[in-house]
Design an enzyme around this catalytic site. Structure first.
Site, PDB file in Angstrom:
ATOM      1  CB  SER A   1      -0.961  -0.046   1.193  1.00 59.10           C
ATOM      2  OG  SER A   1      -1.976   0.911   1.098  1.00 59.10           O
TER       3      SER A   1
ATOM      4  CG  ASP B   1       7.308   4.479 -11.895  1.00 61.29           C
ATOM      5  OD1 ASP B   1       7.995   3.443 -11.963  1.00 61.29           O
ATOM      6  OD2 ASP B   1       6.065   4.476 -11.972  1.00 61.29           O
TER       7      ASP B   1
ATOM      8  CE  LYS C   1      -5.024  -2.245   0.964  1.00 61.77           C
ATOM      9  NZ  LYS C   1      -5.097  -0.788   0.849  1.00 61.77           N
TER      10      LYS C   1
END
Length: 407
Positions: A306, A317, A331
Site C-alpha cells: 500500500s 519511476d 495493494k
C-alpha cells in the site's frame, strides 16, 4: 491505505415505487420500527427483484420462528449491514462494530492502551509477536519477538481470531493481563504478567551506518509519521549523513497523505502518485522542486504494501533512487473510512492508485531494481529479528550507497 473523510451523516431515503412498497416495509419494519422511525429504508425497484425481496423476508421469518434461541432484531440488522459490505467481494471493504472500529482507529493513529507489541498471525495459526516497543510494559516483562501467544488470562486462544485475541490483550489502563507464550527456544510455556498502559507506537527509527550512510526504518505510515520522518532526516543530516537507506520492509501501509508528504521531501518536481475512482476521475499528487540531494536506496519485500508501494513506485519511476530486496505485496487500492452515528464504522475501497508511469500494482507488486533474497534461515523471519550482520538486503543497500558516493 486510507483517506480521511467527514462523518457519514446522510441517511438513505425511501425511494421504492408502488410495486415494492410492501417489500420495503417488510425488510426493515422490525418490532414496530415504523412506529419509532416512520421513514424506513427500501431499494430502487429498477435494481432489486421481487424474488430477492421475498427471499430476504422468508429468511428473516424462518430465523425468527425456527432458530433454537430467541433472535434479536438488532442482531439481524447488524448482520445485514456487515453482509452488505462483505457482498462487495473486496477484502478491504468492511463494516466494523463499535468495539472493532475503535481498535481499527487506534491502530491507524498509533496510540492505544495495551502492552506495546506488534503482532501477526503466523503460518501455524498462532498470534506471533513481530515487534516489542522500546520502553513498553511488554519489553519490561520480557516479551521477545517470535513469542507465540497461546493463552490470555488463562484462556486458550490458539483457535481464536486475531482481532479477538488483540481485544483480550488490550484493556483499561493500569490493569494486568496474563499471557502464556510459546518461545521457540524454550520447551515450556512462559507465563508473563503485564500491566497495561497507554502506548505511542514507535513506527520509525533511525541510525547512522558506516561511511555516514543514514538508515531510517518506517514500520507503519501512521497519522504523524511524516513529521517524525523529517525529524529523523534533520537529526541524521546534522550528524553528517551523505546517503540514505529507507527501509519499508514488513510495512503494511497506512495514511495516504503521510506517504505523499514523505515522498515530497525526497523527490524533485514530479508526479508522486495519482488515483482514479469508478467514474475515471483522476487526482494527481505532485512534489515541489525541493529534494534531498544525496543517494537514496529503498529496501522492500513481500510485506511492503500500500503506502509503502506508493513510496517505492515514486522513487523508482522518477529514477530518484534504487529499490533493493524482493517484489512488494501488490495493494493498489485506496480506502476511505466513514464514522457511523452509533460509534461503528465502515471502510470502503474508493479508488485505485497508479504509480507515476501509469501502472496500477494491485495484485502485481513492484519489482526491485536489484533483487536480493535473504539467507534461507531468515526467509520467514521479521526484519527486526535479523541481525544486521546477516541482513543481506541491508548489506547490498549499504554497498550501493557507498558506491554512488564514490562516483
Amino acid at each position: 491505505m486510507y483517506k480521511n473523510n467527514k462523518d457519514l451523516t446522510n441517511k438513505v431515503l425511501l425511494v421504492a415505487a408502488t410495486a415494492v412498497i410492501s417489500f420495503g416495509i417488510s425488510v426493515l419494519v422490525f418490532a414496530g420500527w415504523l412506529r419509532v422511525n416512520p421513514p424506513g429504508i427500501t431499494f430502487d425497484n429498477k435494481s432489486v427483484s421481487k424474488t430477492a425481496v421475498s427471499k430476504f423476508n422468508s429468511v428473516r421469518e424462518i430465523l425468527k420462528s425456527q432458530y433454537y434461541e430467541n433472535v434479536d432484531d438488532n442482531t439481524l440488522i447488524e448482520g445485514a449491514i456487515s453482509g452488505m459490505a462483505g457482498a462487495m467481494g473486496d477484502r478491504y471493504t468492511s463494516y466494523f462494530s463499535k468495539d472493532k472500529w475503535q481498535m481499527f482507529q487506534q491502530d491507524l493513529t498509533g496510540s492505544f492502551v495495551g502492552i506495546g507489541v506488534m503482532v501477526h498471525t503466523a503460518s501455524d495459526g498462532l498470534l506471533t509477536v513481530m515487534e516489542v516497543f522500546e520502553g513498553s510494559p511488554a519489553k519490561a516483562a520480557g516479551v521477545l519477538p517470535g513469542d507465540k501467544v497461546v493463552k490470555v488470562d488463562g484462556k486458550d486462544v490458539s483457535d481464536e481470531e486475531e482481532d479477538t485475541i488483540i481485544k483480550m490483550i488490550k484493556g483499561k489502563e493500569g490493569t494486568e493481563v496474563q499471557l502464556a507464550v510459546l518461545r521457540p527456544s524454550e520447551s515450556n510455556l512462559i507465563e508473563l504478567h503485564i500491566t497495561r498502559r497507554r502506548i505511542k507506537e514507535e513506527n520509525i527509527n533511525s541510525r547512522m551506518l558506516s561511511d555516514n550512510i543514514g538508515y531510517i526504518r518506517i514500520i507503519k505510515f501512521d497519522s504523524e509519521i511524516a513529521r517524525y520522518f523529517k525529524d529523523n532526516i534533520d537529526s541524521l543530516t546534522q550528524k553528517g549523513m551523505r546517503g540514505l537507506v529507507i527501509d519499508v520492509r514488513d510495512n503494511p501501509g497506512g495514511y495516504y497523505n503521510q506517504v505523499v508528504s514523505i515522498a515530497d521531501m525526497l523527490l524533485p518536481k514530479c508526479t508522486i502518485v495519482y488515483t482514479e475512482d469508478k467514474d475515471q476521475k483522476k487526482e494527481y499528487k505532485y512534489s515541489d522542486a525541493k529534494q534531498l540531494n544525496m543517494p537514496v536506496i529503498v529496501l522492500v519485500n513481500g510485506n511492503s504494501a500500500s503506502a509503502s508501494e506508493i513510496l517505492a513506485g515514486a522513487i523508482k519511476d522518477n529514477k530518484r533512487g534504487t529499490l533493493v530486496g524482493t517484489r512488494t505485496y501488490g495493494k493498489g487500492l485506496v480506502q476511505a473510512s466513514f464514522n457511523l452515528e452509533d460509534g461503528s464504522g465502515l471502510k470502503v475501497t474508493v479508488q485505485r492508485y497508479f504509480t507515476p508511469s501509469g501502472v496500477c500494482i494491485q495484485g502485481k507488486g513492484i519489482d526491485p531494481d536489484i533483487e536480493v533474497l535473504q539467507d534461507e534461515k531468515y526467509r520467514s523471519t521479521p526484519v527486526s529479528n535479523i541481525p544486521q550482520e546477516d541482513d543481506l538486503q541491508l548489506s547490498k543497500a549499504l554497498e550501493l550507497a557507498e558506491s554512488e558516493l564514490r562516483r
